[in-house]
Write a protein that holds these residues in place. Sequence first.
Motif: not given
Length: 273
Positions: A19-24, A48-52
């Motif tokens: 669910k995360g969309a942030e990079k890295p 996974g909630e934080k990062f892509r």
Amino acid sequence: MQAEMLKVGADTIAVYKSKGAEKPAALLIHGNSCSSRSYQRQLESALGEKFRLVAMDLPGHGQSSPASDPTTYSMPGYAKVVGEVAQQLDLTEAVFVGWSLGGHIALEAIAQLPKAAGRLIFGAPPLAFPPAMAEAFLPNPAMGAAFKPDLTEDEAAGFAAAMFKPGTPAPDFFLADIRRTDGQARARLAASIQPGGYADEIAIVANLSAPLAVLHGEREQLVNGAYIRALKMPTLWRGAVQIIREAGHAPHWEQPDQFNALLEAFLLETARR
């Protein structure tokens, strides 16, 4: 986990996104006769909630179609598929995480993915040719199952059990993934281990410019940690192989808190380069 299907040439490749969309970002590659389900504890975690995070099923594995071209079942063939998936998903500068066969593929794909932020491998001792199998791997009868097209129930069960620390029951889906993997994926992989059939991984890790993280389960049943520690790896993250306590060949499943903490630290540190 809900699959998204990509077309890569004539093949259909299943991918799973956190669910995360942030990079890295990271692209996760599973092991021989397994699937992206092994990464569920990363995709559905706080990480996974934080990062892509994106996991893919290799051809002939999981929900992906069998390879239309049998030569895909080789290190160069798999590396090409990984490179094309990364292109389609704008992940060419991501961290590439490879477990077992997936770790070898992550190294093989260096030519397709020269801008990768880094590589994190585990259960994947880098090999040259001819492969020093007796040194890189521990003596275990399950190793034979990794290259057989057809497995008996006992062989499949032994293969699954060897992925975990001794005495740990294998989750049912690990065994189910082994059963449904295209048997030609194992047989063709074995046949491809020949001169020119794969890149010299020892040379690759000795000449990497990007960071390389190497993780190792404290109670591995398949891979010889001493072999890996003896290799020349000048960009080795933190200057040492990172040991995951009370884990075997599948530390991402067995000890997800330890694994995810290391993966998060590697993601953040490579992003600051």
